[in-house]
Design a protein around this motif. Structure first.
Motif, mmCIF file in Angstrom:
data_model
loop_
_atom_site.group_PDB
_atom_site.id
_atom_site.type_symbol
_atom_site.label_atom_id
_atom_site.label_comp_id
_atom_site.label_asym_id
_atom_site.label_seq_id
_atom_site.Cartn_x
_atom_site.Cartn_y
_atom_site.Cartn_z
ATOM 1 N N ARG A 1 4.660 -5.865 -3.491
ATOM 2 C CA ARG A 1 4.604 -7.321 -3.604
ATOM 3 C C ARG A 1 3.863 -7.714 -4.884
ATOM 4 N N GLN A 2 2.867 -6.919 -5.253
ATOM 5 C CA GLN A 2 2.168 -7.168 -6.516
ATOM 6 C C GLN A 2 3.117 -6.955 -7.703
ATOM 7 N N VAL A 3 3.969 -5.938 -7.610
ATOM 8 C CA VAL A 3 4.912 -5.658 -8.691
ATOM 9 C C VAL A 3 5.889 -6.818 -8.863
ATOM 10 N N VAL A 4 6.406 -7.327 -7.739
ATOM 11 C CA VAL A 4 7.369 -8.429 -7.785
ATOM 12 C C VAL A 4 6.761 -9.642 -8.464
ATOM 13 N N GLN A 5 5.515 -9.958 -8.129
ATOM 14 C CA GLN A 5 4.883 -11.151 -8.683
ATOM 15 C C GLN A 5 4.475 -10.973 -10.141
#
Length: 660
Positions: free
Chosen positions: A85-89
């Motif tokens: 989720r950190q990568v997506v954001q």
């Protein structure tokens, strides 16, 4: 002219889309979930089974350790979902692990991740399809002898659906995905209710004992067994990264919608995996790699396939012949097959990015008629199909090659994210922002540690069982991509060198018309060559049949063509060699001149007529392209079949009348 191939293509794939309709193919969250999350969701159907298969090697007593292994897998799944989720954001452009690693750890590390992901996507298709077919065979044992054929047929179907476009394939796959989720969660709820009510479900294999292959394990042996079971259970994490690669396919706001879809996927996958594992423990489900190791197995263990874990649980909860059981089997088979759709979206997207950066062939960056990356889809299908055929459609053998690639990308991606947050932290000064960044960095650091440990465990426990093939494939793919990049760089440097310098014009142009007989096509080629006003003009023919050559000379003289006809001998009846030799002699005699070759060609109106004409011309043109300073021009002559076919079609565009 519309060929049968074009007609079949339109029937299977549909009408082509205009480029300006790309925005219409963007996905809502409810459609994106079955497209990008079907792989981790479908892993529920076999992840628990893989844990039981490994623990069964030591006998029935060790199956009680299943729950502890499953808990470790669940914790890791939660950590990886939070990390991505950190990568997506942070990287909403859709490069996923490759873009993160390439930017923060360098181009070479990025290529390692790209190669690891490509191998994982191929394995996703192979394992998902074979596992789905295994569940079909559990319900219909008569299909067992045709396992490989069914596997390949399913791959062809998935390929056709994805060639129709992302959005259309998502709609087709949404119902089976949500149906599987509903089936598993319903089975879990009913099974747990039966357990708490005092009537716990009992699997048909609960009374079986397992003949252990490894007896009297030491403490180190038990630890190794647990680690191997854990690495097999980690197949539940495959495909988690697909959403980070497919962020551009979401509707705006892309990053937020992708992050919410990933959170929903993680929550559902954790609930389903925990439920299936709990019911497997409660019902006493037994499974072994070889059914002959199941003491008490009913049937011929050499020919009768054992039922999968989820099939045994479904039969225990719903009844072996109930509609609910068949519903569960159908949706399980469908979701396992459709789990390959995650790879069908991730693999072409990744290859498109690599092709854009000149690490893969440029054709992989081009969208097809339906705005899908058709070349990448077809490449994935071919490689996965070859792998399924090579391993005889065996899920147990294929799964040993699985997850090495995905945990390589997991680990490097999380390390790269830590470095990304360190760089961002140096630029942020407000206290709240720095606190948020530190929390994000901590999540990615924990993820890097966990996935790094799992990668080591997977390599240790699966290396000799087939994982070494993936370990070898990754550096080979990296070397291949580096070679492609060097080639494109060299071509670009050569084509752009000395563009500002004045180019010396050729002294003269020597035009040569290739002649096989005197007819309309030859006459058109001669007239066209003369219209270009060359310095010299020669008609060239090869003598491969003495009678035909004499006929050509007579007709040439009778037509009184004011172009010199030169005949070259060919004692071995070859056309291409003598022509190339003659052109080389002209070039040596006139090194500052240019030679222009004109080739008359027939244009036919029916696809099968191509097989009857122009074969020598095609071979000759292919050879002449490698002769320096020789320009090749095709002079087409449309036969009656073309003119008739064109005149029968309605006009697509009519020029306006000229006003006087």
């Amino acid at each position: 002219m519309v060929s049968p191939i074009d007609v079949a293509k339109r029937l299977i794939l549909g009408q082509p889309f205009r480029s300006d309709r790309l925005g219409e193919t963007l996905l809502r969250k409810r459609i994106a979930l079955p497209i990008f999350a079907s792989d981790p969701l479908s892993s529920v159907a076999y992840a628990t089974q893989e844990i039981l298969l490994v623990l069964a090697l030591a006998g029935t007593a060790y199956l009680r350790l299943t729950w502890w292994v499953a808990v470790a897998v669940l914790v890791l799944l939660g950590v990886v979902v939070l990390s991505y989720r950190q990568v997506v954001q942070a990287y909403p452009s859709g490069g996923g692990s490759y873009e993160v690693v390439a930017e923060n750890l360098g181009a070479t590390a990025g290529l390692v991740v790209a190669a690891a992901l490509m191998t994982d996507y191929v394995m996703t298709v192979a394992v998902s399809v074979t596992a789905g077919v295994d569940n079909i065979i559990s319900a219909i044992p008569e299909l067992a002898p045709y396992r490989v054929a069914v596997d390949l047929g399913v791959i062809v179907f998935l390929t056709a659906m994805n060639l129709r476009g992302v959005r259309e394939s998502g709609r087709a796959f949404a119902i089976p995905t949500y149906g599987f989720i509903a089936g598993v969660l319903t089975m879990t709820a009913i099974g747990l209710a039966q357990t708490f009510g005092g009537h716990a479900p009992v699997a048909e294999s609960a009374a079986y004992e397992i003949r252990p292959e490894q007896i009297g394990l030491s403490t180190a042996g038990v630890a190794f067994l647990l680690l191997r079971a854990f690495s097999s259970g980690c197949t539940a994490l495959t495909g988690v990264e697909a959403i980070s690669n497919g962020v551009p396919a979401f509707r705006k706001p892309k990053a937020r919608n992708a992050a919410r879809t990933m959170a929903a996927m993680g929550a559902v996958a954790i609930a389903m995996f925990a439920g299936v594992t709990a019911l497997a423990m409660i019902s006493g489900t037994r499974v072994a790699e070889n059914p002959c190791d199941l003491i008490g197995f009913r049937g011929d263990c050499r020919t009768d396939p054992q039922k999968t874990v989820i099939a045994q649980i479904g039969a225990a909860v719903f009844g072996g012949h109930s509609p609910a059981f068949y519903y569960l089997m159908i949706t399980t088979a469908l979701i396992l097959v459709l789990a390959a759709n995650t790879a069908y979206n991730g693999f072409p997207q990744l290859n498109s990015i690599l092709a854009q950066r000149r690490y893969m062939p440029r054709q992989l960056h081009t969208r097809g008629n339906r705005l899908a990356f058709s070349n990448g889809i077809i490449l994935l299908a071919l490689v996965a199909g070859a792998l399924v055929y090579a391993f005889d459609g065996s899920t147990s053998r294929l799964v040993q090659l699985y997850i090495v690639g995905v945990f390589t990308s997991f680990t490097l991606c999380q390390i790269a994210m830590v470095r990304h947050w360190n760089r961002v932290l140096r630029e942020v000064t407000d206290r709240a922002g720095r606190g948020r960044i530190r929390r994000a960095r901590f999540v990615n650091a924990v993820g890097a540690c966990c996935t790094g440990v799992v990668l080591i465990v997977v390599l240790l426990t699966k290396f000799t069982h087939g994982a070494y093939l993936v370990v070898l494939a990754i550096p080979v793919l990296v070397a291949l991509m580096c070679g492609i990049h060097r080639h494109y760089a060299a071509v670009r440097a050569e084509l752009t060198a000395d563009l500002d310098q004045a180019e010396t014009l050729p002294s003269r142009v020597h035009a040569i018309v290739l002649v096989s007989g005197w007819h309309r096509a030859t006459r058109r080629a001669v007239r066209f060559a003369r219209a270009t006003r060359p310095d010299t003009l020669t008609a060239l023919s090869v003598d491969i049949d003495e009678a035909d050559t004499r006929t050509l000379v007579r007709e040439w003289e009778r037509a009184d063509v004011d172009v010199r006809l030169k005949i070259i001998e060919s004692p071995y009846r070859e056309i291409t060699g003598p022509i190339v030799g003659y052109l080389r002699r002209v070039r040596r005699a006139h090194p500052r001149d240019v030679v222009a070759v004109y080739i008359p060609e027939y244009v036919v109106g029916r696809w099968w007529e191509n097989l009857l004409h122009n074969q020598s011309s095609l071979r000759l043109k292919a050879r002449l392209l490698f002769v320096p300073d020789v320009m090749v021009t095709s002079v087409p002559y449309q036969l009656r079949s073309v003119r008739t076919d064109v005149s029968a079609r309605p006009a697509l565009w009519v020029s306006p009348p000229v006003r006087r």
